[in-house]
Motif scaffolding. Structure first.
Motif, PDB file in Angstrom:
ATOM      1  N   VAL A 272      12.412  30.271 -25.949  1.00  0.00           N
ATOM      2  CA  VAL A 272      11.942  31.548 -26.253  1.00  0.00           C
ATOM      3  C   VAL A 272      12.685  32.769 -25.690  1.00  0.00           C
ATOM      4  O   VAL A 272      12.827  32.556 -24.094  1.00  0.00           O
ATOM      5  CB  VAL A 272      10.276  31.791 -26.420  1.00  0.00           C
ATOM      6  N   SER A 273      12.576  33.930 -26.041  1.00  0.00           N
ATOM      7  CA  SER A 273      13.087  35.233 -25.291  1.00  0.00           C
ATOM      8  C   SER A 273      12.101  36.003 -25.219  1.00  0.00           C
ATOM      9  O   SER A 273      11.372  36.310 -26.348  1.00  0.00           O
ATOM     10  CB  SER A 273      14.316  35.823 -25.597  1.00  0.00           C
ATOM     11  N   PHE A 274      11.675  36.846 -24.324  1.00  0.00           N
ATOM     12  CA  PHE A 274      10.809  38.162 -24.349  1.00  0.00           C
ATOM     13  C   PHE A 274      11.156  38.998 -23.024  1.00  0.00           C
ATOM     14  O   PHE A 274      11.341  38.624 -22.088  1.00  0.00           O
ATOM     15  CB  PHE A 274       9.291  37.777 -24.473  1.00  0.00           C
ATOM     16  N   LEU A 275      11.134  40.217 -23.455  1.00  0.00           N
ATOM     17  CA  LEU A 275      11.193  41.290 -22.386  1.00  0.00           C
ATOM     18  C   LEU A 275      12.544  41.091 -21.593  1.00  0.00           C
ATOM     19  O   LEU A 275      12.488  41.120 -20.393  1.00  0.00           O
ATOM     20  CB  LEU A 275       9.968  41.260 -21.527  1.00  0.00           C
ATOM     21  N   GLY A 276      13.598  40.771 -22.346  1.00  0.00           N
ATOM     22  CA  GLY A 276      14.799  40.597 -21.873  1.00  0.00           C
ATOM     23  C   GLY A 276      15.319  39.249 -21.005  1.00  0.00           C
ATOM     24  O   GLY A 276      16.348  39.086 -20.272  1.00  0.00           O
ATOM     25  N   LYS A 277      14.396  38.316 -21.018  1.00  0.00           N
ATOM     26  CA  LYS A 277      14.335  37.175 -20.369  1.00  0.00           C
ATOM     27  C   LYS A 277      14.400  36.025 -21.189  1.00  0.00           C
ATOM     28  O   LYS A 277      13.958  35.995 -22.258  1.00  0.00           O
ATOM     29  CB  LYS A 277      13.517  36.835 -19.255  1.00  0.00           C
ATOM     30  N   VAL A 278      14.966  34.839 -20.950  1.00  0.00           N
ATOM     31  CA  VAL A 278      14.997  33.642 -21.615  1.00  0.00           C
ATOM     32  C   VAL A 278      14.372  32.488 -21.040  1.00  0.00           C
ATOM     33  O   VAL A 278      14.724  32.219 -19.731  1.00  0.00           O
ATOM     34  CB  VAL A 278      16.566  33.160 -21.905  1.00  0.00           C
ATOM     35  N   TYR A 279      13.281  31.839 -21.489  1.00  0.00           N
ATOM     36  CA  TYR A 279      12.582  30.632 -21.117  1.00  0.00           C
ATOM     37  C   TYR A 279      12.686  29.518 -21.819  1.00  0.00           C
ATOM     38  O   TYR A 279      12.660  29.340 -23.292  1.00  0.00           O
ATOM     39  CB  TYR A 279      11.209  31.048 -20.981  1.00  0.00           C
ATOM     40  N   ASP A 280      12.794  28.366 -21.355  1.00  0.00           N
ATOM     41  CA  ASP A 280      12.747  26.892 -21.633  1.00  0.00           C
ATOM     42  C   ASP A 280      11.231  26.498 -21.562  1.00  0.00           C
ATOM     43  O   ASP A 280      10.915  26.122 -20.656  1.00  0.00           O
ATOM     44  CB  ASP A 280      13.769  26.193 -21.059  1.00  0.00           C
ATOM     45  N   ILE A 281      10.540  26.384 -22.634  1.00  0.00           N
ATOM     46  CA  ILE A 281       9.209  25.858 -22.654  1.00  0.00           C
ATOM     47  C   ILE A 281       8.855  24.794 -23.013  1.00  0.00           C
ATOM     48  O   ILE A 281       7.769  24.164 -23.377  1.00  0.00           O
ATOM     49  CB  ILE A 281       8.315  27.221 -23.502  1.00  0.00           C
ATOM     50  N   THR A 282      10.009  23.742 -23.468  1.00  0.00           N
ATOM     51  CA  THR A 282      10.097  22.456 -23.749  1.00  0.00           C
ATOM     52  C   THR A 282       8.828  21.594 -23.030  1.00  0.00           C
ATOM     53  O   THR A 282       8.134  20.925 -23.649  1.00  0.00           O
ATOM     54  CB  THR A 282      11.495  21.727 -23.834  1.00  0.00           C
ATOM     55  N   ARG A 283       9.263  21.509 -21.797  1.00  0.00           N
ATOM     56  CA  ARG A 283       8.139  20.783 -20.967  1.00  0.00           C
ATOM     57  C   ARG A 283       6.688  21.463 -20.967  1.00  0.00           C
ATOM     58  O   ARG A 283       5.691  20.629 -21.142  1.00  0.00           O
ATOM     59  CB  ARG A 283       8.569  20.947 -19.504  1.00  0.00           C
ATOM     60  N   LEU A 284       6.559  22.591 -21.282  1.00  0.00           N
ATOM     61  CA  LEU A 284       5.213  23.247 -21.275  1.00  0.00           C
ATOM     62  C   LEU A 284       4.558  22.814 -22.786  1.00  0.00           C
ATOM     63  O   LEU A 284       3.475  22.327 -22.767  1.00  0.00           O
ATOM     64  CB  LEU A 284       5.319  24.549 -21.410  1.00  0.00           C
ATOM     65  N   ILE A 285       5.345  22.581 -23.880  1.00  0.00           N
ATOM     66  CA  ILE A 285       4.961  22.081 -25.036  1.00  0.00           C
ATOM     67  C   ILE A 285       4.553  20.526 -24.657  1.00  0.00           C
ATOM     68  O   ILE A 285       3.413  20.199 -25.285  1.00  0.00           O
ATOM     69  CB  ILE A 285       5.948  22.419 -26.127  1.00  0.00           C
ATOM     70  N   ARG A 286       5.759  19.957 -24.217  1.00  0.00           N
ATOM     71  CA  ARG A 286       5.276  18.116 -24.095  1.00  0.00           C
ATOM     72  C   ARG A 286       4.121  17.840 -23.269  1.00  0.00           C
ATOM     73  O   ARG A 286       3.571  17.004 -23.686  1.00  0.00           O
ATOM     74  CB  ARG A 286       6.622  17.885 -23.306  1.00  0.00           C
ATOM     75  N   GLU A 287       3.770  18.683 -22.266  1.00  0.00           N
ATOM     76  CA  GLU A 287       2.601  18.368 -21.314  1.00  0.00           C
ATOM     77  C   GLU A 287       1.463  18.791 -21.838  1.00  0.00           C
ATOM     78  O   GLU A 287       0.131  18.589 -21.439  1.00  0.00           O
ATOM     79  CB  GLU A 287       2.897  19.047 -19.841  1.00  0.00           C
TER      80      GLU A 287
END
Length: 217
Positions: free
Chosen positions: A27-42
């Motif tokens: 996802v992206s927000f406020l000009g940055k890009v984040y990989d939240i795959t691990r967050l979802i998995r855990e």
């Protein structure tokens, strides 16, 4: 499209859109890009549902631009401030009621060390790359903030020998450490838009001239 494992400074919305599943979620927000795959998995469950649905998109509207935190509102009944999440409560958002809960963690949206991938390009543009040796033409979308070297790195996905060419524009050797704009290749798409001309009517081109040494495959 760039290899998702390739680390870059800037990413295009079109790249983020390719990471749109619960097993590969950016996802992206406020000009940055984040990989939240691990967050979802855990944290798999109802609290990840909004994140899974948002995967591959920009969620800046979830945030207060001034604080960088999730937007808040005042509950009329209790007069308490709470996180405003009309998309549904998600991981690290406490319950709306004042029930005591464990808050001894850093919210994922503030944890750049764990989830930040790079910056979101504020403006992408199109570039035509013409190989003077093979006569092949390649049109690609790039980030306006990227240097020619970073664009070259992207082009390696299409031509593994791209580094063995001299990059020129109108006969002038381009500086790979500068952006297209800094190399006197302005983005004129805005001017075309004002004139009602399709922005793909004219795409600036750079020419690749073959050097003596071939890059190792």
């Amino acid at each position: 499209m760039a290899d998702s494992k390739t680390k870059r400074r800037f990413y295009m919305p079109s790249e983020i859109a390719t990471h749109s599943t619960e097993d590969d979620a950016w996802v992206s927000f406020l000009g940055k890009v984040y990989d939240i795959t691990r967050l979802i998995r855990e944290n798999r469950g109802h609290l990840t549902a909004p994140l899974e649905k948002a995967a591959g998109t920009d969620i800046s509207h979830w945030f207060d631009k001034e604080t960088g935190d999730i937007r808040t509102a005042i509950d009329e009944a209790s007069n308490l401030r709470f996180y405003f999440t009309p998309q549904g409560r998600f991981v690290h958002i406490p319950p709306k009621d004042p029930t005591p809960c464990n808050m001894d963690y850093k919210p994922w949206w503030n944890d750049d060390e764990s989830f930040l991938v790079g910056q979101l390009s504020q403006k992408t543009r199109w570039l035509k790359i013409i190989n003077t040796l093979s006569r092949q033409e390649h049109v690609m979308e790039v980030c306006s903030e990227e240097t020619l070297q970073e664009i070259l790195d992207r082009f390696l996905d299409s031509n593994k020998h791209a580094a063995s060419y001299t990059w020129k524009r109108l006969g002038k050797v381009l500086d790979l450490n500068k952006t297209l704009e800094e190399n006197s290749i302005p983005d004129e798409s805005g001017d075309f838009e004002k004139l009602g001309i399709p922005d793909d009517m004219y795409i600036p081109a750079v020419h690749l001239y073959y050097n003596d040494d071939l890059t190792e495959a």
